[in-house]
Design a protein around this motif. Structure first.
Motif, mmCIF file in Angstrom:
data_model
loop_
_atom_site.group_PDB
_atom_site.id
_atom_site.type_symbol
_atom_site.label_atom_id
_atom_site.label_comp_id
_atom_site.label_asym_id
_atom_site.label_seq_id
_atom_site.Cartn_x
_atom_site.Cartn_y
_atom_site.Cartn_z
ATOM 1 N N ASP A 44 39.660 -4.179 83.972
ATOM 2 C CA ASP A 44 38.802 -3.641 85.021
ATOM 3 C C ASP A 44 37.690 -2.782 84.426
ATOM 4 N N ARG A 45 37.935 -2.229 83.234
ATOM 5 C CA ARG A 45 36.926 -1.407 82.563
ATOM 6 C C ARG A 45 36.064 -2.229 81.606
ATOM 7 N N ALA A 46 36.396 -3.492 81.440
ATOM 8 C CA ALA A 46 35.707 -4.329 80.456
ATOM 9 C C ALA A 46 34.628 -5.206 81.069
ATOM 10 N N LEU A 47 34.411 -5.098 82.389
ATOM 11 C CA LEU A 47 33.393 -5.915 83.047
ATOM 12 C C LEU A 47 32.041 -5.206 83.022
ATOM 13 N N ASP A 48 30.997 -5.940 82.619
ATOM 14 C CA ASP A 48 29.660 -5.354 82.665
ATOM 15 C C ASP A 48 29.022 -5.602 84.023
ATOM 16 N N GLY A 49 27.775 -5.208 84.172
ATOM 17 C CA GLY A 49 27.093 -5.323 85.454
ATOM 18 C C GLY A 49 26.879 -6.745 85.920
ATOM 19 N N ARG A 50 27.010 -7.708 85.029
ATOM 20 C CA ARG A 50 26.839 -9.123 85.390
ATOM 21 C C ARG A 50 28.173 -9.841 85.576
ATOM 22 N N GLY A 51 29.267 -9.080 85.570
ATOM 23 C CA GLY A 51 30.576 -9.687 85.765
ATOM 24 C C GLY A 51 31.117 -10.375 84.530
ATOM 25 N N THR A 55 44.701 -15.192 84.819
ATOM 26 C CA THR A 55 44.540 -14.966 86.246
ATOM 27 C C THR A 55 43.075 -14.694 86.572
ATOM 28 N N SER A 56 42.796 -14.275 87.794
ATOM 29 C CA SER A 56 41.411 -14.227 88.280
ATOM 30 C C SER A 56 40.519 -13.295 87.477
ATOM 31 N N SER A 57 41.089 -12.279 86.827
ATOM 32 C CA SER A 57 40.266 -11.358 86.045
ATOM 33 C C SER A 57 39.526 -12.085 84.929
ATOM 34 N N ILE A 58 40.136 -13.128 84.387
ATOM 35 C CA ILE A 58 39.482 -13.955 83.369
ATOM 36 C C ILE A 58 38.867 -15.196 84.000
ATOM 37 N N ARG A 59 39.593 -15.825 84.905
ATOM 38 C CA ARG A 59 39.116 -17.062 85.541
ATOM 39 C C ARG A 59 37.760 -16.879 86.199
ATOM 40 N N ASP A 60 37.551 -15.748 86.856
ATOM 41 C CA ASP A 60 36.327 -15.540 87.619
ATOM 42 C C ASP A 60 35.264 -14.745 86.867
ATOM 43 N N ALA A 61 35.525 -14.420 85.611
ATOM 44 C CA ALA A 61 34.506 -13.725 84.816
ATOM 45 C C ALA A 61 33.321 -14.656 84.581
ATOM 46 N N SER A 100 34.354 -19.231 80.003
ATOM 47 C CA SER A 100 34.500 -20.231 78.941
ATOM 48 C C SER A 100 34.419 -19.598 77.564
ATOM 49 N N ALA A 101 33.520 -18.638 77.406
ATOM 50 C CA ALA A 101 33.382 -17.973 76.112
ATOM 51 C C ALA A 101 34.620 -17.149 75.796
ATOM 52 N N VAL A 102 35.194 -16.518 76.796
ATOM 53 C CA VAL A 102 36.411 -15.729 76.592
ATOM 54 C C VAL A 102 37.550 -16.633 76.125
ATOM 55 N N VAL A 103 37.744 -17.757 76.809
ATOM 56 C CA VAL A 103 38.828 -18.673 76.470
ATOM 57 C C VAL A 103 38.643 -19.220 75.051
ATOM 58 N N ARG A 104 37.406 -19.587 74.705
ATOM 59 C CA ARG A 104 37.142 -20.112 73.354
ATOM 60 C C ARG A 104 37.429 -19.057 72.293
ATOM 61 N N GLY A 136 41.062 -9.846 91.680
ATOM 62 C CA GLY A 136 39.845 -10.567 92.026
ATOM 63 C C GLY A 136 39.920 -11.296 93.342
ATOM 64 N N THR A 137 41.083 -11.836 93.681
ATOM 65 C CA THR A 137 41.211 -12.657 94.878
ATOM 66 C C THR A 137 42.459 -12.285 95.669
ATOM 67 N N VAL A 138 42.482 -12.774 96.901
ATOM 68 C CA VAL A 138 43.643 -12.663 97.778
ATOM 69 C C VAL A 138 44.112 -14.076 98.083
ATOM 70 N N GLU A 139 45.395 -14.329 97.889
ATOM 71 C CA GLU A 139 45.954 -15.638 98.207
ATOM 72 C C GLU A 139 46.848 -15.531 99.431
ATOM 73 N N ILE A 140 46.733 -16.520 100.308
ATOM 74 C CA ILE A 140 47.522 -16.585 101.538
ATOM 75 C C ILE A 140 48.124 -17.981 101.621
#
Length: 320
Positions: free
Chosen positions: A40-47, A81-87, A91-95, A140-144
């Motif tokens: 949560d502290r590692a996200l910049d202004g562009r997500g 999870t969504s913290s990485i999936r929605d960044a 793709s760069a993180v996963v690589r 990042g998300t809510v699942e129902i």
């Protein structure tokens, strides 16, 4: 010795490895390992996740890989999870993590995560639980998900997670009463729109909460943890949230962290989590029961089923 199968769940606040022997159950894991994270502290202004955040993920994944190898885990599913999936730089993180650790993180869609949370809740409560409405409030998300059988017949995923709502609507400072009222109205409208046409389904089921956010809010409202904190006997009622939201809005994160159930790392998101939970319970039912299992356990149960059937699903990492 039975084969050990695991899930590595990499989220905002931790990378958590859970492994179970083939034929076993998540209630008795053979391996547990956790590394703290603060994405949560590692996200910049562009997500985007910054370099320090990516390095922290690589460190956590490498530590989990060593723990899995040392414990004799044969295969695991490395879930981002969504913290990485929605960044924005997913793709760069996963690589980068794959290059550092040899482990390629996998993401699931929000709806797939909702399906897995439903499977976990269904196995926890069994057929006697009747129709279920399963809520999972993440960062990042809510699942129902809802249904009367073994699998969900309705799923939704909304970008209304506690971290996301804090970042885009509330900020890290104290929010004004007007801003909080606006966010509550906006969130309730989003939930109503997402569930339009499903009212009869969601109103007939037992409402189950499957996330740390909901566990902590239930504890804040007076629930007492049992079984080493894994299960909360008293549920969470919408009226509890309506009493606490104005109080949380007037507190800085440091003060929220002193409240029962609210961890320091999640204190900034506590207000947003309460607002989302209020909107959900306003639509699907006034009270929820907290379930200790969620997406991780649902995924693990599916892997155990596949191993028992002699199948090897895609996405598994073979621990060397």
């Amino acid at each position: 010795m039975p084969e050990l199968v695991g899930v590595l769940d990499v989220g905002s606040f931790s990378a958590r490895l859970v492994a179970v022997p083939a034929g076993g159950t998540p209630t008795r894991p053979a391996v547990r390992h956790k590394t703290r994270l603060r994405l949560d502290r590692a996200l910049d202004g562009r997500g985007r996740i910054d370099r320090a955040g990516i390095a922290a993920i690589s460190h956590a994944v490498a530590a989990a890989r060593r723990a899995a190898r040392d414990a004799g885990v044969s295969t695991l599913f490395p879930l981002a999870t969504s913290s990485i999936r929605d960044a924005a730089n997913n793709s760069a993180v996963v690589r980068s993590v794959a290059a550092d650790t040899g482990v390629e993180l996998r993401s699931l869609s929000g709806r797939r995560e909702a399906e897995l949370a439903f499977v976990a809740a269904r196995r926890w409560y069994g057929a006697a639980g009747g129709p279920l409405v399963v809520l999972d409030v993440g960062g990042g998300t809510v699942e129902i998900a809802a249904g009367a059988g073994e699998h969900a017949s309705m799923t939704r995923s909304l970008r209304l997670g506690a971290r996301e709502l804090t970042r885009t609507w509330l900020g890290e400072d104290l929010a004004s009463a007007e801003r909080v009222a606006h966010v509550r109205e906006h969130t309730l409208e989003r939930v109503r729109d997402a569930l339009a046409g499903t009212e009869s389904m969601v109103r007939e089921g037992m409402v189950v909460g499957c996330s740390k956010v909901l566990q902590q809010l239930a504890r804040l409202a007076g629930a007492r943890p049992q079984r080493d904190g894994l299960f909360v006997e008293r549920g969470l009622h919408v009226d509890d949230l309506r009493r606490w939201i104005p109080r949380l809005a007037k507190m800085p994160p440091s003060r929220r962290a002193e409240l029962p159930g609210i961890s320091r790392c999640r204190s900034r998101q506590a207000l947003a989590g309460a607002i989302v939970a209020e909107a959900l319970l306003s639509v699907v039912g006034a009270r929820l029961t907290v379930c200790p299992w969620s997406t991780t356990e649902g995924l693990l149960l599916g892997l155990l089923d596949d191993v028992a059937a002699g199948q090897r699903p895609a996405g598994l990492y073979r621990v060397a």
